[in-house]
Design an enzyme around this catalytic site. Sequence first.
Site, PDB file in Angstrom:
ATOM      1  N   LYS A  78      71.729  20.431   0.175  1.00 23.20           N
ATOM      2  CA  LYS A  78      72.169  20.441   1.372  1.00 23.20           C
ATOM      3  C   LYS A  78      73.456  19.458   1.697  1.00 23.20           C
ATOM      4  O   LYS A  78      73.869  18.750   0.951  1.00 23.20           O
ATOM      5  CB  LYS A  78      71.011  19.738   2.062  1.00 23.20           C
ATOM      6  CG  LYS A  78      70.723  19.846   3.581  1.00 23.20           C
ATOM      7  CD  LYS A  78      69.927  21.029   3.725  1.00 23.20           C
ATOM      8  CE  LYS A  78      69.638  21.277   5.210  1.00 23.20           C
ATOM      9  NZ  LYS A  78      68.783  22.293   5.596  1.00 23.20           N
TER      10      LYS A  78
ATOM     11  N   GLY B  26      61.544  21.728  20.851  1.00 22.72           N
ATOM     12  CA  GLY B  26      62.665  22.134  20.656  1.00 22.72           C
ATOM     13  C   GLY B  26      62.709  23.738  20.804  1.00 22.72           C
ATOM     14  O   GLY B  26      62.043  24.518  20.081  1.00 22.72           O
TER      15      GLY B  26
ATOM     16  N   GLY C 263      65.454  25.627  20.399  1.00 23.58           N
ATOM     17  CA  GLY C 263      66.842  26.205  19.631  1.00 23.58           C
ATOM     18  C   GLY C 263      66.599  27.532  19.161  1.00 23.58           C
ATOM     19  O   GLY C 263      65.533  28.334  19.683  1.00 23.58           O
TER      20      GLY C 263
ATOM     21  N   VAL D  91      65.374  28.373  16.463  1.00 23.24           N
ATOM     22  CA  VAL D  91      64.119  28.900  15.944  1.00 23.24           C
ATOM     23  C   VAL D  91      62.866  28.785  16.844  1.00 23.24           C
ATOM     24  O   VAL D  91      62.079  29.656  17.038  1.00 23.24           O
ATOM     25  CB  VAL D  91      63.821  28.041  14.590  1.00 23.24           C
ATOM     26  CG1 VAL D  91      62.411  28.313  13.980  1.00 23.24           C
ATOM     27  CG2 VAL D  91      64.761  28.152  13.537  1.00 23.24           C
TER      28      VAL D  91
HETATM   29  P1  NAI Z   1      68.886  24.269  17.185  1.00 22.88           P
HETATM   30  O1  NAI Z   1      70.112  23.350  16.909  1.00 22.88           O
HETATM   31  O2  NAI Z   1      69.314  25.556  17.246  1.00 22.88           O
HETATM   32  O3  NAI Z   1      67.677  23.938  17.772  1.00 22.88           O
HETATM   33  C1  NAI Z   1      67.188  22.536  17.906  1.00 22.88           C
HETATM   34  C2  NAI Z   1      66.738  22.328  19.426  1.00 22.88           C
HETATM   35  O4  NAI Z   1      65.977  21.171  19.453  1.00 22.88           O
HETATM   36  C3  NAI Z   1      67.798  22.297  20.249  1.00 22.88           C
HETATM   37  O5  NAI Z   1      67.410  23.150  21.678  1.00 22.88           O
HETATM   38  C4  NAI Z   1      67.878  20.883  20.855  1.00 22.88           C
HETATM   39  O6  NAI Z   1      68.239  20.654  22.207  1.00 22.88           O
HETATM   40  C5  NAI Z   1      66.315  20.536  20.596  1.00 22.88           C
HETATM   41  N1  NAI Z   1      65.961  18.939  20.507  1.00 22.88           N
HETATM   42  C6  NAI Z   1      66.763  18.242  19.943  1.00 22.88           C
HETATM   43  N2  NAI Z   1      66.399  16.830  20.228  1.00 22.88           N
HETATM   44  C7  NAI Z   1      64.974  17.224  20.943  1.00 22.88           C
HETATM   45  C8  NAI Z   1      64.110  16.355  21.141  1.00 22.88           C
HETATM   46  N3  NAI Z   1      64.250  14.909  21.108  1.00 22.88           N
HETATM   47  N4  NAI Z   1      63.020  16.747  21.682  1.00 22.88           N
HETATM   48  C9  NAI Z   1      62.977  18.197  22.015  1.00 22.88           C
HETATM   49  N5  NAI Z   1      63.969  19.170  21.915  1.00 22.88           N
HETATM   50  C10 NAI Z   1      65.083  18.372  20.896  1.00 22.88           C
HETATM   51  O7  NAI Z   1      68.210  24.067  15.465  1.00 22.88           O
HETATM   52  P2  NAI Z   1      67.187  25.421  14.764  1.00 22.88           P
HETATM   53  O8  NAI Z   1      68.035  26.323  14.061  1.00 22.88           O
HETATM   54  O9  NAI Z   1      66.385  26.048  15.853  1.00 22.88           O
HETATM   55  O10 NAI Z   1      66.351  24.456  13.845  1.00 22.88           O
HETATM   56  C11 NAI Z   1      65.427  23.604  14.398  1.00 22.88           C
HETATM   57  C12 NAI Z   1      64.915  22.820  13.154  1.00 22.88           C
HETATM   58  O11 NAI Z   1      64.430  23.696  12.034  1.00 22.88           O
HETATM   59  C13 NAI Z   1      65.783  21.991  12.489  1.00 22.88           C
HETATM   60  O12 NAI Z   1      64.967  20.776  12.085  1.00 22.88           O
HETATM   61  C14 NAI Z   1      66.166  22.690  11.347  1.00 22.88           C
HETATM   62  O13 NAI Z   1      66.613  21.960  10.136  1.00 22.88           O
HETATM   63  C15 NAI Z   1      64.917  23.475  10.746  1.00 22.88           C
HETATM   64  N6  NAI Z   1      65.020  24.745  10.137  1.00 22.88           N
HETATM   65  C16 NAI Z   1      65.999  25.728  10.709  1.00 22.88           C
HETATM   66  C17 NAI Z   1      66.185  26.851   9.997  1.00 22.88           C
HETATM   67  C18 NAI Z   1      66.770  28.109  10.627  1.00 22.88           C
HETATM   68  O14 NAI Z   1      66.485  29.042  10.119  1.00 22.88           O
HETATM   69  N7  NAI Z   1      67.513  27.834  11.883  1.00 22.88           N
HETATM   70  C19 NAI Z   1      65.485  27.067   8.709  1.00 22.88           C
HETATM   71  C20 NAI Z   1      64.614  25.819   8.406  1.00 22.88           C
HETATM   72  C21 NAI Z   1      64.408  24.923   9.029  1.00 22.88           C
END
Ligand code: NAI
Length: 356
Positions: free
Chosen positions: A88, A188, A190, A192
């Site tokens: 990573k 969250g 985002g 996913v």
């Molecule tokens: P992203 O950055 O698109 O979404 C994260 C979301 O969480 C954002 O909308 C953000 O505003 C929100 N957030 C941040 N702090 C928060 C809190 N304290 N309370 C509530 N919401 C909060 O990230 P993504 O890509 O959706 O990934 C989400 C998680 O899944 C991360 O931990 C990432 O490492 C993990 N992940 C993602 C993968 C992917 O394919 N994108 C694959 C495997 C794991």
Amino acid sequence: MNASILATPSLFGLRGEAAHEKLLFVTDEKTAMRAIVAVHSTARGPAFGGCRYWQYDSEEAALSDVLRLSRGMSLKNAMADLPFGGGKAVILKDSSQRERAGLFRAFGRAVQSLAGEYISGEDVGTTVEDLLEVRSETTFAAGIPREGGFGGNPSPKTALGVFAAIERGCGLLLGGASLQGLTVAVQGLGSVGWALAEHLHAAGCRLIVADVDAARVAAARERFNARAVSPLKITAQAADVFAPCALGATLNGASIPALKVRMIAGAANNQLATEADGDALHARGIAYLPDYLVNAGGIVSCAREYQGGAESALVDAEVMRIADRVEALIERAAGSGESLARTADQWAREKLLLAH
Ligand code: NAI
């Protein structure tokens, strides 16, 4: 660009982390880039895992994050039967960084300097556009749309895998043949979390949502008729399932006693603050489906893209196998009486050892 390679296990021992094969600390003066690449294990193949672009409170926090994330990738890739090891990267975000494209190109050169030992992709804070910049400097990157219509943003595949895990887990552990009418708390919204909410909504679930981004919350209320709560309160909601899809360590000594759910399955990496938190969930009778098992859909997509591509339907079929692993894990844990978290760790370590 200045790079230094450390390989002193005592450093990692001091930090209480499993030994990593290699750490690369790299800076680029022109773009003010400071990045760390962690190669946890190449036993199964090149270390594959995304790059996080994040503002950390300290350099120590960034180091701790990348060590935990890369170790998790070793377990995830092994559990998903991928021919890749775990790695990573983090780029430490700060306000002096003005040229985003150049920053990611500098990062691409750092990845290239490892000559294929590490393959990068998206993670929190990075986009397909960033990966295109990385890719302009190195072939050791994925998560980029390719000719022929495969590859690209892995998030929809991650969401599909998490949904499949929730569906099978609920069927086996919560006694329901369908998700219709179940309540899921999604932390969250985002890439996913939103895509997962789409699947859950389509399956007839009631949604409780939280995000620090008010616009996403408003959109979820509108689209899913979701009930919105403050980010500070999402872990204490009464629901059938809690789906952490924001950042790590949300399952900890403070949140676990307040949980009012029967199952936990979400996308966030490193949901447990410590191993003991998995035991605490088990003791409370809450079924925790380990993050690295359920969130492997994205790395499956990136891996197949990197290997030259597979049709989206074939990747989906491979992602859906996550549900079979959830079922196998539940059976294993029932046999041993151990927690799902410890049973999964043991299983993933067995797969890692087989590769040595
Ligand atoms: P992203 O950055 O698109 O979404 C994260 C979301 O969480 C954002 O909308 C953000 O505003 C929100 N957030 C941040 N702090 C928060 C809190 N304290 N309370 C509530 N919401 C909060 O990230 P993504 O890509 O959706 O990934 C989400 C998680 O899944 C991360 O931990 C990432 O490492 C993990 N992940 C993602 C993968 C992917 O394919 N994108 C694959 C495997 C794991």
